[in-house]
Design an enzyme around this catalytic site. Structure first.
Site, PDB file in Angstrom:
ATOM      1  N   ASP A  39       0.717  -1.282  -0.024  1.00 50.60           N
ATOM      2  CA  ASP A  39       0.208  -0.112   0.047  1.00 50.60           C
ATOM      3  C   ASP A  39       0.821   1.316   0.010  1.00 50.60           C
ATOM      4  OD1 ASP A  39      -2.221  -1.618   0.321  1.00 50.60           O
ATOM      5  OD2 ASP A  39      -1.685  -1.834   2.472  1.00 50.60           O
ATOM      6  N   HIS A  70      -4.033  -1.993  -6.582  1.00 45.64           N
ATOM      7  CA  HIS A  70      -3.587  -0.766  -6.821  1.00 45.64           C
ATOM      8  C   HIS A  70      -4.742   0.176  -7.244  1.00 45.64           C
ATOM      9  CE1 HIS A  70       0.362  -2.236  -6.754  1.00 45.64           C
ATOM     10  NE2 HIS A  70       0.687  -2.813  -7.979  1.00 45.64           N
ATOM     11  N   ASP A  94       2.647  15.339  -0.088  1.00 41.30           N
ATOM     12  CA  ASP A  94       1.637  16.471   0.074  1.00 41.30           C
ATOM     13  C   ASP A  94       0.743  15.922   1.282  1.00 41.30           C
ATOM     14  OD1 ASP A  94       1.047  14.161  -1.617  1.00 41.30           O
ATOM     15  OD2 ASP A  94      -1.157  14.710  -1.738  1.00 41.30           O
TER      16      ASP A  94
END
EC number: 6.3.4.4
Length: 432
Positions: free
Chosen positions: A13, A41, A332
């Protein structure tokens, strides 16, 4: 010889799908060669989400040859469901090729997986209950059934009959559960085989021919290094080899043909299922990261366990798989959490007080380590961060974070992720 392996350097992951998708744009062949429907995915393209489990991510690029290799265990109904969903989204599947040597997951494998997890109770592994482990058990016990067997009714039925009889004895006598009839499995699986027949090919020849012709070939790893059956946190692992070597073994390609190994390292750590987790977080910090990072399993939907970035673990993955480049997504996400301070594990303090960067083999030793952290100030989130395409456009705090990763692992961070879209990435070094 442009042959690249992309693998997860944590517990899966990590965001491999995004980077495989990015690199697939430059690849002529994309190969999936380990694992099964337990891996997932998620790829964003053109504002649209694609969830992939068994089909290689390269399928989103028309004309890219996409190969499912020998080392995969196929779940035919799930695979066909995935193919149908992709087709309904306008994806062209004509370039998909599947190895006849891939082993098959049957309903009794799934029932056995569920029964064993339930039996273990608090000691459960935390599998996805997709039958992957039991299917690999049959493979290594040399009683498994492969796709090529299903394509020949006369070959398939005697093998299936023997396997059903064996599994029914276990289900009924060990677990007290109902078994299966041969007929209820045989007919639908023969139909699945016919639907898959047009895609079956000699994938070993296809992939090696492409490499010999100088084509860009990308191996798409599933799951992550710490889930490897040999090098992971055993027994809390998968039944296959997510390390770089596993990718080429499962495709029938020699190690001398690989030119780059890209390890994907999430900017923090996550884990699904049971097992030790030295840097695990609880409470508000974990909640913020989980929500900003959308940390829920692609396959199971389960909330993932969250922790600080563990560079002892990543260094271990780099050494075992010979990682040449790191790809780091979710810079981010950390900024969006608003957490004032970030921690990065740079060593383990052992019970005797010594500090090491060696990853312990045993679970007891791993459960006793105390993470040694380096604290760094978080960087502020701004919309400009997700539009950055040059490394020096990142905030200094993010660059300092990257430098620490490189210093501890000794491996260059070549790609950075600054958003969920495929275009939201920074290349510091060309991979292809």
């Amino acid at each position: 010889m442009p042959v690249v392996v992309v693998m997860g350097a944590q517990w899966g992951d990590e965001g491999k799908g995004k980077f495989v998708d990015l690199l697939a744009e430059r690849a002529q062949v994309v190969v999936r060669s380990t694992g099964g429907s337990n891996a997932g995915h998620t790829v964003w393209a053109g504002g649209r989400q694609y969830k992939l489990h068994q089909v290689p991510s390269g399928i989103l690029y028309p004309g890219t040859l996409c190969v499912i290799g020998h080392g995969v265990v196929l779940d035919p109904p799930k695979l066909l469901e995935e193919m149908d969903r992709l087709a309904s989204q306008g994806v062209d599947l004509s370039s998909l090729r599947i190895s006849g040597g891939a082993h098959i997951v049957f309903p009794f494998h799934i029932r056995l997986d569920e029964a064993e997890e339930d039996r273990k109770g608090d000691r459960k592994i935390g599998t996805t209950r997709r039958g992957i482990g039991p299917a690999y058990m049959d493979k290594f016990a040399r009683v498994g059934i492969r796709l090529v067997d299903m394509l020949d009714r006369d070959e398939f039925l005697p093998k299936l009959t023997a396997l059903v009889e064996e599994k029914n004895r276990i289900l009924e006598k060990v677990y007290g559960l109902p078994g299966f009839t041969v007929e209820e499995i045989a007919e639908p699986y023969l139909e699945y085989a016919e639907r898959l027949r047009p895609y079956v090919a000699n994938t070993v020849e296809l992939v090696n021919d492409a490499i010999d012709a100088g084509k860009n070939v990308l191996f798409e790893g599933a799951q992550g290094h710490l889930l490897d059956i040999d090098f992971g946190t055993y027994p809390y692992v998968t039944a296959s080899h997510p390390i770089a070597a596993g990718a080429i073994i499962g495709a029938g390609v020699g190690p001398t043909k690989v030119s780059r190994v890209v390890g994907v390292v999430k900017a923090y750590t996550s884990r699904v299922g049971e097992g030790p987790f030295p840097t695990e977080l609880h409470g508000e910090e974990a909640h913020r990261i989980r929500e900003e990072g959308h940390e829920y399993g692609t396959t199971t939907g389960r909330p993932r366990r969250i922790g600080w970035l563990d560079l002892v673990m990543v260094r271990y993955a780099c050494r075992v798989s010979g990682i040449t480049d790191l790809a780091v997504p979710h810079l981010d996400t950390l900024a969006k959490t608003g957490l004032p301070t970030l921690k990065v594990c740079v060593g383990y303090r052992m019970p005797d007080g010594t500090v090491t960067r060696e990853f312990p083999v045993g679970l007891k030793a791993l459960s006793q380590v105390e993470p040694v952290y380096e604290e760094l100030p978080n960087w502020e989130w701004s919309a400009e961060m997700s539009t950055a395409r040059q490394y020096d456009e990142l905030p200094e705090g993010a660059r300092r974070y990257v430098r620490l990763i490189e210093d501890v692992t000794g491996v260059r961070v070549s790609i950075l992720g600054v958003g969920s879209e495929r275009t939201q990435a920074i290349y510091r070094s060309a991979i292809f």
